[in-house]
Motif scaffolding. Structure first.
Motif, PDB file in Angstrom:
ATOM      1  N   LEU A 148       4.617   8.610   1.571  1.00 23.35           N
ATOM      2  CA  LEU A 148       5.645   9.324   0.862  1.00 23.35           C
ATOM      3  C   LEU A 148       4.385  10.621   1.102  1.00 23.35           C
ATOM      4  CD1 LEU A 148       4.204   7.785  -3.077  1.00 23.35           C
ATOM      5  CD2 LEU A 148       6.482   8.735  -2.039  1.00 23.35           C
ATOM      6  N   SER A 149       2.916  10.427   1.615  1.00 28.73           N
ATOM      7  CA  SER A 149       2.921  11.358   2.716  1.00 28.73           C
ATOM      8  C   SER A 149       3.612  11.653   3.759  1.00 28.73           C
ATOM      9  CB  SER A 149       1.371  11.722   2.802  1.00 28.73           C
ATOM     10  OG  SER A 149       0.845  11.308   1.719  1.00 28.73           O
ATOM     11  N   VAL A 150       3.586  13.228   3.932  1.00 32.10           N
ATOM     12  CA  VAL A 150       4.079  13.561   5.292  1.00 32.10           C
ATOM     13  C   VAL A 150       3.150  14.873   5.731  1.00 32.10           C
ATOM     14  CG1 VAL A 150       5.594  15.392   4.449  1.00 32.10           C
ATOM     15  CG2 VAL A 150       5.672  14.163   6.639  1.00 32.10           C
ATOM     16  N   VAL A 151       2.343  14.176   7.391  1.00 36.84           N
ATOM     17  CA  VAL A 151       1.718  15.157   8.223  1.00 36.84           C
ATOM     18  C   VAL A 151       2.618  16.174   9.385  1.00 36.84           C
ATOM     19  CG1 VAL A 151      -0.805  14.931   6.554  1.00 36.84           C
ATOM     20  CG2 VAL A 151       0.225  13.363   8.765  1.00 36.84           C
ATOM     21  N   ARG A 152       1.852  16.345  10.306  1.00 43.56           N
ATOM     22  CA  ARG A 152       2.761  16.744  11.226  1.00 43.56           C
ATOM     23  C   ARG A 152       1.556  16.503  12.529  1.00 43.56           C
ATOM     24  NH1 ARG A 152       2.953  23.590  12.234  1.00 43.56           N
ATOM     25  NH2 ARG A 152       4.500  22.853  13.474  1.00 43.56           N
ATOM     26  N   GLN A 153       0.519  15.384  12.094  1.00 45.94           N
ATOM     27  CA  GLN A 153      -0.285  14.903  12.939  1.00 45.94           C
ATOM     28  C   GLN A 153       0.085  13.637  13.190  1.00 45.94           C
ATOM     29  OE1 GLN A 153      -1.603  16.050  10.535  1.00 45.94           O
ATOM     30  NE2 GLN A 153      -3.555  16.894  10.054  1.00 45.94           N
ATOM     31  N   ASP A 154      -0.025  13.007  14.704  1.00 51.08           N
ATOM     32  CA  ASP A 154       0.748  12.191  14.962  1.00 51.08           C
ATOM     33  C   ASP A 154      -0.180  10.414  14.102  1.00 51.08           C
ATOM     34  OD1 ASP A 154       2.085  12.572  16.588  1.00 51.08           O
ATOM     35  OD2 ASP A 154       0.846  12.140  18.584  1.00 51.08           O
ATOM     36  N   ILE A 155       0.473   9.471  13.778  1.00 54.94           N
ATOM     37  CA  ILE A 155      -0.365   8.724  12.966  1.00 54.94           C
ATOM     38  C   ILE A 155      -0.180   7.392  13.762  1.00 54.94           C
ATOM     39  CG2 ILE A 155      -0.411   6.951  10.963  1.00 54.94           C
ATOM     40  CD1 ILE A 155      -0.361  10.040   9.955  1.00 54.94           C
ATOM     41  N   THR A 156      -1.623   6.844  13.568  1.00 59.18           N
ATOM     42  CA  THR A 156      -1.988   5.903  14.966  1.00 59.18           C
ATOM     43  C   THR A 156      -2.215   4.247  13.900  1.00 59.18           C
ATOM     44  OG1 THR A 156      -3.745   6.535  15.825  1.00 59.18           O
ATOM     45  CG2 THR A 156      -2.130   7.131  16.993  1.00 59.18           C
ATOM     46  N   PHE A 157      -1.423   2.995  14.442  1.00 61.55           N
ATOM     47  CA  PHE A 157      -2.417   2.222  14.227  1.00 61.55           C
ATOM     48  C   PHE A 157      -2.531   1.031  15.048  1.00 61.55           C
ATOM     49  CE2 PHE A 157       2.045   2.045  13.624  1.00 61.55           C
ATOM     50  CZ  PHE A 157       2.295   1.007  13.770  1.00 61.55           C
ATOM     51  N   VAL A 207       1.622  -0.941  -0.474  1.00 59.69           N
ATOM     52  CA  VAL A 207      -0.295   0.015  -0.046  1.00 59.69           C
ATOM     53  C   VAL A 207       0.848   1.500  -0.200  1.00 59.69           C
ATOM     54  CG1 VAL A 207      -1.976   1.091   1.729  1.00 59.69           C
ATOM     55  CG2 VAL A 207      -1.762  -0.964   1.066  1.00 59.69           C
ATOM     56  N   VAL A 208       0.740   2.326  -0.503  1.00 58.46           N
ATOM     57  CA  VAL A 208       1.082   3.270  -0.771  1.00 58.46           C
ATOM     58  C   VAL A 208       0.460   4.669  -0.969  1.00 58.46           C
ATOM     59  CG1 VAL A 208       2.811   5.012  -2.028  1.00 58.46           C
ATOM     60  CG2 VAL A 208       2.841   2.609  -2.969  1.00 58.46           C
ATOM     61  N   ASP A 209       0.585   5.504   0.681  1.00 58.45           N
ATOM     62  CA  ASP A 209      -0.289   6.358   0.286  1.00 58.45           C
ATOM     63  C   ASP A 209       0.693   8.049  -0.504  1.00 58.45           C
ATOM     64  OD1 ASP A 209      -2.894   7.656   2.341  1.00 58.45           O
ATOM     65  OD2 ASP A 209      -0.715   8.682   2.301  1.00 58.45           O
ATOM     66  N   ALA A 210      -0.126   8.459  -0.760  1.00 59.06           N
ATOM     67  CA  ALA A 210      -0.172   9.820  -1.414  1.00 59.06           C
ATOM     68  C   ALA A 210      -1.287  10.900  -1.167  1.00 59.06           C
ATOM     69  CB  ALA A 210       0.416   9.601  -3.047  1.00 59.06           C
ATOM     70  N   THR A 211      -1.705  10.617   0.208  1.00 55.79           N
ATOM     71  CA  THR A 211      -3.109  11.588  -0.056  1.00 55.79           C
ATOM     72  C   THR A 211      -2.564  12.817   0.948  1.00 55.79           C
ATOM     73  OG1 THR A 211      -3.972  10.124   2.517  1.00 55.79           O
ATOM     74  CG2 THR A 211      -4.526  10.037   0.296  1.00 55.79           C
ATOM     75  N   GLY A 212      -1.636  12.404   1.691  1.00 53.08           N
ATOM     76  CA  GLY A 212      -1.074  14.620   2.604  1.00 53.08           C
ATOM     77  C   GLY A 212      -2.151  14.605   3.772  1.00 53.08           C
ATOM     78  N   ASN A 213      -2.471  13.666   3.915  1.00 57.43           N
ATOM     79  CA  ASN A 213      -3.927  13.694   4.932  1.00 57.43           C
ATOM     80  C   ASN A 213      -3.645  12.448   5.923  1.00 57.43           C
ATOM     81  OD1 ASN A 213      -7.054  13.369   6.024  1.00 57.43           O
ATOM     82  ND2 ASN A 213      -7.245  15.528   4.567  1.00 57.43           N
ATOM     83  N   ALA A 214      -4.157  12.856   7.488  1.00 61.01           N
ATOM     84  CA  ALA A 214      -3.929  11.350   8.145  1.00 61.01           C
ATOM     85  C   ALA A 214      -4.573  11.269   8.199  1.00 61.01           C
ATOM     86  CB  ALA A 214      -3.517  12.752   9.839  1.00 61.01           C
ATOM     87  N   ALA A 215      -5.788  11.411   8.010  1.00 55.79           N
ATOM     88  CA  ALA A 215      -7.123  10.108   7.931  1.00 55.79           C
ATOM     89  C   ALA A 215      -6.758   8.800   7.144  1.00 55.79           C
ATOM     90  CB  ALA A 215      -8.289  10.992   8.337  1.00 55.79           C
ATOM     91  N   PRO A 216      -6.442   9.177   5.698  1.00 52.41           N
ATOM     92  CA  PRO A 216      -7.175   7.892   4.758  1.00 52.41           C
ATOM     93  C   PRO A 216      -4.921   7.312   5.665  1.00 52.41           C
ATOM     94  CG  PRO A 216      -6.562  10.578   3.763  1.00 52.41           C
ATOM     95  CD  PRO A 216      -6.987  10.035   5.418  1.00 52.41           C
ATOM     96  N   ASN A 263      -5.962  -0.407   7.002  1.00 51.82           N
ATOM     97  CA  ASN A 263      -7.237  -1.820   6.893  1.00 51.82           C
ATOM     98  C   ASN A 263      -6.761  -1.918   5.252  1.00 51.82           C
ATOM     99  OD1 ASN A 263      -7.638  -0.228   9.247  1.00 51.82           O
ATOM    100  ND2 ASN A 263      -9.375   0.829   7.640  1.00 51.82           N
ATOM    101  N   PHE A 264      -5.992  -1.609   4.944  1.00 51.10           N
ATOM    102  CA  PHE A 264      -5.960  -2.692   3.479  1.00 51.10           C
ATOM    103  C   PHE A 264      -4.980  -3.537   3.403  1.00 51.10           C
ATOM    104  CE2 PHE A 264      -7.682   1.103   3.474  1.00 51.10           C
ATOM    105  CZ  PHE A 264      -9.581   0.763   2.420  1.00 51.10           C
ATOM    106  N   LEU A 265      -3.930  -3.751   4.463  1.00 54.82           N
ATOM    107  CA  LEU A 265      -2.191  -4.563   3.680  1.00 54.82           C
ATOM    108  C   LEU A 265      -3.544  -5.945   4.127  1.00 54.82           C
ATOM    109  CD1 LEU A 265      -0.194  -2.589   6.710  1.00 54.82           C
ATOM    110  CD2 LEU A 265      -0.307  -2.742   4.075  1.00 54.82           C
TER     111      LEU A 265
END
Length: 336
Positions: free
Chosen positions: A256-265, A230-239, A245-247
């Motif tokens: 590929l995206s970078v955002v200022r918020q924390d990313i959790t999983f 899975v490659v993320d290029a959205t630039g948005n924390a939520a997606p 979920n798709f792994l």
């Protein structure tokens, strides 16, 4: 020389300023084309976290050599593109050859003034001949290299089933280079026009509309096996968070995206899949070379990607127009 300056968020000015003085080991490049990047629009909107105003933007650059050192491999008038990442060469990352992750990196048009001007002076190592590629196309090499680097980081291969989330320019570049490696590529986005473009012009194999039923559709399309990469290029924390979920089991997830918020999983879900999370930052010399190879091979639809064109002199007006979502910009290029 003329230069387009972002004085503060939302305000651009065309100014006249002294030509840069070529430093030792540097090449003075006469800029001919400047690609407009999402980073530039973020700077214009005041959303970039690593920037001080005023700033001359522009890091997707092509031009001709104006002046070079006496012993240079480059000749006056030679067509070139610029690698805009100025690395220190001495930090731990640089010593390992990871100049794209230099601790002291300066990016033209972000940390220092860039190429929305008639001339720039940069280290010779950052100036590369375009070969047979037209200068207009060469100004798109940098953004394409971002996607090529992410595909390389994900170690994408022909047997992989790949999901690319986000079909802006960076997502499109990831599609191009994943397909060049023979992968089966599915694209997910909320814009039907971008999904259609991904299939019709970039060769994507399938699409998913990113609404509440996306997981159900992905499960259907993959026989409940999900995606190897899975490659993320959205630039948005939520997606970005949703992408977990798709792994598939044993999958790689490339950000590929970078955002200022924390990313959790979910750690249990991530562990049971023995998944791998991969950051992808900037690009390296071999990624730029790969872009050149694929353009020369005719696998990059440069004319379709370059949707908007204009002159630097009109940049103040054009930038405001092109920054609107309804403008339909994929890649806009200013000519100097």
């Amino acid at each position: 020389m003329k230069a387009l300056v972002c004085n503060e968020p939302g305000r651009l000015t065309m100014v006249s300023q002294p030509d840069p003085v070529r430093g030792e080991g540097e090449v003075l490049v006469r800029i001919r084309h400047v690609g407009i990047c999402g980073t530039d629009f973020h700077i214009f909107a005041g959303k970039h976290p690593f920037l001080e105003y005023p700033r001359v933007m522009g890091h997707e650059l092509s031009g001709t050599v104006d002046e070079a050192p006496d012993d240079s491999r480059l000749k006056k008038g030679e067509p070139v593109y610029i690698v805009p990442y100025l690395s220190c060469g001495t930090c731990q990352a640089c010593r390992k050859g990871l100049t794209n992750a230099c601790r002291n990196i300066r990016v033209l048009g972000v940390h220092c003034d860039g190429g929305m001007a008639e001339c720039v002076s940069v280290p010779e190592s950052n100036v590369v001949p375009t070969g047979n590629i037209p200068l207009e196309d060469a100004s798109m090499i940098e953004f394409l290299a971002i996607g090529a680097h992410g595909v390389k980081r994900g170690n994408i291969a022909a047997e992989d089933r790949v999901l690319i989330t986000g079909s802006g320019p960076i997502g499109m570049s990831a599609i191009i280079f994943a397909k060049a490696r023979g992968a089966h590529v599915t694209v997910m986005d909320t814009r039907e026009d971008r999904l259609a473009f991904a299939v019709d012009r970039l060769g994507a194999d399938a699409t998913i509309f990113a609404d509440g039923s996306a997981e159900t559709e992905a499960s259907r399309q993959t026989g409940d096996e999900w995606y190897d990469v899975v490659v993320d290029a959205t630039g948005n924390a939520a997606p970005m968070q949703r992408g977990f979920n798709f792994l598939a089991h044993g999958a790689r997830y490339v950000l590929l995206s970078v955002v200022r918020q924390d990313i959790t999983f979910s750690d249990p879900e991530f562990h049971k899949r023995e998944a791998t999370l991969i950051a992808s930052r900037n690009a390296q010399a071999d990624d730029f070379a790969e872009v050149v190879r694929q353009i020369e091979a005719g696998r990059v639809p440069t004319r379709a990607l370059n949707t908007h064109r204009g002159r630097l002199e009109d940049g103040v007006e054009l930038f405001s127009q092109w920054s609107r979502p309804d403008a339909g910009v994929i890649k806009a290029i200013l000519e100097i």
